[in-house]
Design an enzyme around this catalytic site. Structure first.
Site, short mmCIF file in Angstrom:
data_model
loop_
_atom_site.label_atom_id
_atom_site.label_comp_id
_atom_site.label_asym_id
_atom_site.label_seq_id
_atom_site.Cartn_x
_atom_site.Cartn_y
_atom_site.Cartn_z
N HIS A 131 -7.45 9.66 -2.21
CA HIS A 131 -6.85 9.60 -0.87
C HIS A 131 -7.74 10.22 0.21
O HIS A 131 -7.82 9.72 1.35
CB HIS A 131 -5.49 10.31 -0.92
N LYS A 153 -2.37 5.90 -4.30
CA LYS A 153 -3.47 6.84 -4.05
C LYS A 153 -3.24 8.18 -4.74
O LYS A 153 -2.09 8.65 -4.83
CB LYS A 153 -3.64 7.08 -2.54
N TYR A 197 3.36 9.69 -0.22
CA TYR A 197 4.42 9.13 0.61
C TYR A 197 5.81 9.33 0.00
O TYR A 197 6.83 9.11 0.67
CB TYR A 197 4.19 7.64 0.89
N ASP A 254 0.85 -1.19 0.00
CA ASP A 254 0.00 0.00 0.00
C ASP A 254 0.88 1.23 0.00
O ASP A 254 1.69 1.43 0.91
CB ASP A 254 -0.89 0.02 1.25
N1 NDP Z 1 -5.38 6.32 3.46
C1 NDP Z 1 -4.86 7.08 4.41
O1 NDP Z 1 -5.22 8.24 4.57
C2 NDP Z 1 -3.82 6.51 5.28
C3 NDP Z 1 -3.23 5.31 4.95
N2 NDP Z 1 -2.24 4.78 5.74
C4 NDP Z 1 -1.63 3.50 5.30
O2 NDP Z 1 -1.67 2.58 6.39
C5 NDP Z 1 -0.35 2.15 6.71
C6 NDP Z 1 -0.23 1.84 8.19
O3 NDP Z 1 -0.45 2.97 8.99
P1 NDP Z 1 0.72 3.76 9.76
O4 NDP Z 1 0.29 5.15 9.91
O5 NDP Z 1 1.98 3.53 9.07
O6 NDP Z 1 0.69 3.14 11.22
P2 NDP Z 1 0.77 1.65 11.88
O7 NDP Z 1 -0.39 1.53 12.78
O8 NDP Z 1 0.99 0.62 10.84
O9 NDP Z 1 2.06 1.78 12.80
C7 NDP Z 1 3.32 2.02 12.31
C8 NDP Z 1 4.25 2.31 13.49
O10 NDP Z 1 4.39 1.16 14.31
C9 NDP Z 1 5.77 0.78 14.35
N3 NDP Z 1 5.80 -0.70 14.27
C10 NDP Z 1 5.47 -1.45 13.20
N4 NDP Z 1 5.58 -2.77 13.48
C11 NDP Z 1 6.02 -2.85 14.75
C12 NDP Z 1 6.33 -3.94 15.60
N5 NDP Z 1 6.21 -5.20 15.19
N6 NDP Z 1 6.77 -3.67 16.86
C13 NDP Z 1 6.88 -2.38 17.28
N7 NDP Z 1 6.59 -1.29 16.52
C14 NDP Z 1 6.17 -1.53 15.26
C15 NDP Z 1 6.42 1.45 13.17
O11 NDP Z 1 7.78 1.78 13.43
P3 NDP Z 1 9.01 1.27 12.52
O12 NDP Z 1 8.70 1.65 11.10
O13 NDP Z 1 10.16 2.02 13.10
O14 NDP Z 1 9.09 -0.19 12.71
C16 NDP Z 1 5.61 2.73 13.06
O15 NDP Z 1 6.07 3.71 13.97
C17 NDP Z 1 0.50 3.33 6.24
O16 NDP Z 1 1.87 3.02 6.18
C18 NDP Z 1 -0.16 3.64 4.93
O17 NDP Z 1 0.25 2.72 3.94
C19 NDP Z 1 -1.89 5.40 6.91
C20 NDP Z 1 -2.43 6.59 7.28
C21 NDP Z 1 -3.44 7.26 6.48
O1 LIG Z 2 -0.52 8.90 5.56
C1 LIG Z 2 -1.51 9.17 4.87
O2 LIG Z 2 -1.99 8.37 4.06
C2 LIG Z 2 -2.18 10.50 4.97
O3 LIG Z 2 -3.15 10.75 4.35
C3 LIG Z 2 -1.59 11.57 5.76
O4 LIG Z 2 -1.03 11.16 6.94
C4 LIG Z 2 -0.59 12.29 4.88
O5 LIG Z 2 0.42 11.40 4.48
C5 LIG Z 2 0.01 13.47 5.53
O6 LIG Z 2 1.18 13.50 5.71
C6 LIG Z 2 -0.88 14.58 5.94
O7 LIG Z 2 -0.14 15.71 6.17
#
Ligand code: NDP
Ligand SMILES: O=C(O)C(=O)[C@@H](O)[C@H](O)C(=O)CO
Length: 291
Positions: free
Chosen positions: A118, A85, A60, A55
């Site tokens: 998005h 997205k 990003y 994803d």
């Molecule tokens: N459509 C939208 O608007 C959005 C979509 N997304 C999508 O969803 C995905 C996931 O959400 P995200 O915001 O990244 O948050 P998550 O809930 O996936 O958490 C990510 C965090 O948890 C840490 N982490 C991951 N695995 C572990 C583990 N096994 N043990 C301890 N810590 C861990 C990571 O650190 P580290 O990397 O240092 O391991 C990072 O700080 C995004 O990456 C994106 O692709 C996210 C936000 C908005």
């Molecule tokens: O992470 C995503 O998918 C988001 O929509 C937001 O967190 C975006 O990336 C952002 O940085 C907003 O300022």
């Protein structure tokens, strides 16, 4: 130093059917704010963990690095599910089509498996969000008809946004990707999506790491002999939600894939569901999200 895993458990990851007959793997790799880790982390996920669902988003800033990792991995394109997205700054008919082609070029692919709007609101000055949203969706429908996107969907859409698309009578979004974790369970929206044949995909399954220190999650981790992240991911998947945890660290990416060899009891599922506080971690300042 990361120990090379002996099994690729994500390869046996179940899939969720979309209303057009395609199947999206229920577990994917999130890549938000992946920065300089993109290439090596994705390569590891593909080659060593059997991850086949990525994803990402233009926002990003890592599409190019992901594309490079995909090419280097040697994994066949047709084995992969790639979601990216469209950022609101690109909304509008022509700009959407161009943005899709640009994302494909950066990713080094001929087509996307899933292309998402998005956010519901646009950033096009002087035009209403609704007008731009509908025009943008029409462009996505054409990209789907042309075969550039095998599925199209939305992200962060609420029920009124989904109803607005429905009223236009076009393609029903295949997916709605929304924040979903133990502290944020928008169940009315989940149920609505299911009623409308829209697959519900959840982002931030670990609550950006915040869920990993909650005492209930730690208690269950101990009970099942699993890590806190595996408990959160398993709970999300067991809810039938497409789940995309993000990590930049190989050992964590591997750990986050080991979620298919155990089942949470219905009591333990409910124990986690009780953690809902309506806490939202992702906020944009669009009007619909105010208040
Ligand atoms: N459509 C939208 O608007 C959005 C979509 N997304 C999508 O969803 C995905 C996931 O959400 P995200 O915001 O990244 O948050 P998550 O809930 O996936 O958490 C990510 C965090 O948890 C840490 N982490 C991951 N695995 C572990 C583990 N096994 N043990 C301890 N810590 C861990 C990571 O650190 P580290 O990397 O240092 O391991 C990072 O700080 C995004 O990456 C994106 O692709 C996210 C936000 C908005
Ligand atoms: O992470 C995503 O998918 C988001 O929509 C937001 O967190 C975006 O990336 C952002 O940085 C907003 O300022």
């Amino acid at each position: 130093m990361v120990t090379k895993p002996t099994s690729c458990t994500a390869l046996s990851c179940p899939a969720v059917p979309l209303h057009n007959g395609l199947n999206i793997p229920i577990l994917g790799l999130g890549t938000s704010h992946y920065g300089g880790y993109s290439h090596e982390a994705v390569l590891y996920a593909l080659q060593e963990c059997g991850i086949r669902h990525i994803d990402t988003a233009k926002r990003y800033g890592c599409e190019e690095a992901l594309g490079k990792a995909v090419t280097e991995s040697g994994v066949q394109r047709e084995e992969l599910w790639i979601t990216t997205k469209l950022w609101p700054g690109d909304y509008g008919y022509q700009s959407t089509k161009q943005a899709c082609r640009d994302s494909c070029a950066r990713l080094g692919v001929d087509y996307l498996d899933l292309y998402l709007m998005h956010w519901p609101d646009s950033m096009v000055p002087g035009r209403s969000s609704q007008e731009v949203r509908l025009e943008t969706w029409r462009a996505l429908e054409e990209l789907y008809d042309e075969g550039l996107c095998r599925a199209i969907g939305v992200s962060n859409f609420l029920i009124p946004h989904l109803n607005e698309l429905k009223d236009c009578g076009g393609i029903v979004p295949h997916v709605n990707q929304v924040e979903f974790h133990p502290f944020q369970q928008p169940m009315k929206l989940v149920e609505h999506c299911r009623k409308e044949n829209i697959v519900f995909e959840g982002y931030c399954p670990l609550a950006k790491g915040q869920a990993l220190t909650h005492p209930h999650i730690l208690e269950l981790a101990k009970k099942y002999g699993r890590s806190a992240s595996q408990i959160c991911i398993r709970w999300s998947i067991q809810n039938g939600v497409v789940t995309i945890p993000k990590s930049t660290k190989p050992d964590r990416i591997y750990e986050n894939c080991q979620v298919f060899g155990f089942t949470l009891t219905s009591e333990d599922m409910a124990y986690i569901s009780d953690l809902h506080t309506n806490q939202k971690l992702i906020h944009l300042t669009f009007p619909i999200w105010k208040g």
